[in-house]
Design an enzyme around this catalytic site. Structure first.
Site, PDB file in Angstrom:
ATOM      1  CE  LYS A  21      -2.471   0.967   3.766  1.00  0.00           C
ATOM      2  NZ  LYS A  21      -2.416   2.391   4.538  1.00  0.00           N
ATOM      3  NE  ARG A  26       6.388   6.727   1.000  1.00  0.00           N
ATOM      4  CZ  ARG A  26       5.373   6.548   1.899  1.00  0.00           C
ATOM      5  NH1 ARG A  26       4.443   5.805   1.747  1.00  0.00           N
ATOM      6  NH2 ARG A  26       5.765   7.218   3.093  1.00  0.00           N
ATOM      7  N   GLY A  93      -4.934   8.079   5.170  1.00  0.00           N
ATOM      8  CA  GLY A  93      -4.102   9.065   5.694  1.00  0.00           C
ATOM      9  C   GLY A  93      -2.769   9.288   5.024  1.00  0.00           C
ATOM     10  NE  ARG A 121      -5.557   8.404  11.090  1.00  0.00           N
ATOM     11  CZ  ARG A 121      -4.935   7.661  10.188  1.00  0.00           C
ATOM     12  NH1 ARG A 121      -5.583   7.113   9.020  1.00  0.00           N
ATOM     13  NH2 ARG A 121      -3.660   7.428  10.463  1.00  0.00           N
ATOM     14  CG  ASP A 313       0.640   0.139   9.582  1.00  0.00           C
ATOM     15  OD1 ASP A 313       0.247   1.043  10.336  1.00  0.00           O
ATOM     16  OD2 ASP A 313       0.990   0.496   8.283  1.00  0.00           O
ATOM     17  CE  LYS A 340      -0.212   4.626  12.897  1.00  0.00           C
ATOM     18  NZ  LYS A 340       0.512   5.316  11.810  1.00  0.00           N
ATOM     19  NE  ARG A 388      -2.207  -1.719   8.627  1.00  0.00           N
ATOM     20  CZ  ARG A 388      -1.960  -2.053   7.312  1.00  0.00           C
ATOM     21  NH1 ARG A 388      -1.968  -3.386   7.273  1.00  0.00           N
ATOM     22  NH2 ARG A 388      -1.560  -1.064   6.378  1.00  0.00           N
TER      23      ARG A 388
END
Ligand code: S3P
Length: 428
Positions: A21, A26, A93, A121, A313, A340, A388
């Site tokens: 991810k 990126r 995020g 957040r 994570d 998170k 998660r």
């Protein structure tokens, strides 16, 4: 969707670890920033990296996607168009913080929005340094999405010691720095994932036990032509599932093992996990290997707080492993988990308590009194709308004495759309 989980107690088979991810985000952002055409293969189909592609299209970038191959015509640093509607970052995020760095640096007039979780957040951590550089950016109550970005009169480079070990923050500042005539330096004392500096080829030098990374307008922005490696954070669920379930053996092919991401692998090995790595190689600038995990007994561990950013994570599923270790494990220095997609310390505490684990929640971590004979109670787990949490609960449930459920199970689509299919295949 409510997902039932059988107490399988043995997981066997092999799979290609789903695309990373962090690297997918990126690759797309940096491809757009370059001035050539990039072909990225094995791009993630998960919701978060798709949000990044959606935002790039809104910014006038030509993005074509065929199966898992994404082709991006780079527009160059100064080629983004002012979007006609707010940029929708969904639950992501990474999309919001990295893209805000780019757009605030470029001075592109826009608004950035997110879903309920993302809008709760804090973005203060990026707003503050970006403003110091001369960017014009604000948020609701000065802190939350929607973010508003405006044109500026030029930005200043700065030396910025990172107040939080966060790769999203580091990346946001460095990406804004690409638009300054003078150099921006980010000083990192506790290392976090280094995909941004690696994939952009930014200058970096050692600084004490950490490093300084630099960016400025004079950096050439490379095209991004490579295969995205498998996501170590996804593989971690199977590393734990394979370790705790008797007679298990799972092969995780083409898994990213970047040193700044793989701490959970080394932690599990220290706990006594039977994990081997084969065929080490590179995909683009990222190291990958084929990882095999087999069932083994686990020892407890006192997690070194300095490693937290390198397994941030993976900590939820490491907590699951710790429940089956022979003794008491301690996690501290992990208060970032509270910021998170949900408060992951609170949520994991509730999930583990639901299963009957012997645990004590702390402000910055958790104490877990594990046992190899621990048998999680069959339970109806909440997912907290957090991918998660749903996957960690599922791994826990594989060792249960009866059928369990995870509510709102489709939230795994955020990072790992194939998760439930893979669980079924490995359980067959
Ligand atoms: C990410 C960095 C981490 C991680 C997130 C992805 C990234 O966040 O939790 O899932 O791609 O840079 P922080 O850097 O804010 O800890």
């Amino acid at each position: 969707m409510i997902q039932g989980i059988k107490p399988v107690r043995t997981l066997t088979g092999k799979l290609f670890t789903p695309p990373d991810k962090s690297i997918s985000h990126r690759s797309a952002l940096f491809a757009a920033l370059s001035s050539g055409k990039s072909t990225i293969s094995n791009y993630s189909s998960a919701a978060d990296p798709q949000s990044t592609l959606g935002c790039l299209k809104q910014l006038g970038v030509n993005v074509t996607q065929q199966e898992d191959t994404v082709v991006i015509d780079g527009v160059g640093r100064d080629g983004f168009q002012i979007p006609q509607a707010p940029l929708d970052c969904g639950n992501s995020g990474t999309t919001m913080r990295l893209l805000a760095g780019i757009l605030a640096g470029a001075g592109i007039e826009c608004e950035m929005i997110g879903d309920e979780s993302l809008s709760s957040r804090t973005m203060k951590r990026i707003i503050n340094p970006l403003r110091k550089m001369g960017c014009i950016i604000d948020g609701r109550d000065g802190e939350y999405a929607p973010l508003k970005i405006s044109a500026h009169n030029g930005i200043r480079g700065m030396r910025y010691p990172l107040p939080i070990a966060s790769a999203q923050l580091k990346s946001s500042v460095l990406l804004a720095g690409l638009f300054g005539d003078d150099i921006t330096e980010v000083v990192e004392t506790v290392p976090s994932r280094d995909h941004t500096e690696r994939l952009l080829g930014l200058k970096s030098e050692a600084y004490g036990s950490g490093k300084i990374v630099q960016s400025s307008r004079s950096d050439t922005l490379p095209e991004q032509n490579y295969r995205v490696p498998g996501d170590f954070s996804a593989a971690a669920f199977w590393l734990v599932a394979g370790s705790i379930n008797p007679d298990s053996e799972i092969l995780l092919q083409s898994t990213g093992v970047n040193p700044s991401r793989r701490a959970a692998l080394d932690i599990l090995i220290e706990m006594g996990a039977d994990i081997t790595e084969d065929n080490p190689r590179f995909e683009g600038k990222e190291p990958v290997s084929d990882i095999t995990v087999r069932h083994s007994g686990l020892k407890p561990i006192n997690l070194d707080p300095k490693l937290v950013p390198n397994c941030i994570d993976e900590i939820p599923v490491l907590m699951v492993a710790m429940c089956f270790a022979d003794g008491t494990s301690v996690i501290s220095g992990a208060e970032e988990l509270r910021h998170k997609e949900t408060d992951r310390l609170e949520a994991m505490h509730e999930i583990l308590a639901e299963a009957g684990a012997d645990i004590e929640l702390k402000e910055d971590g958790i104490i877990i009194h594990g046992s190899p004979f621990f048998e999680p109670r069959p339970a109806k787990y909440k997912s907290y709308h957090d991918h998660r949490m749903a996957m960690a609960a599922a791994v826990l449930a594989t060792r249960s004495s009866g059928m369990s459920e995870v509510a709102d199970a489709e939230c795994t689509n955020i990072s790992y759309p194939q998760f439930w299919t893979h669980l079924q295949e490995l359980s067959a």
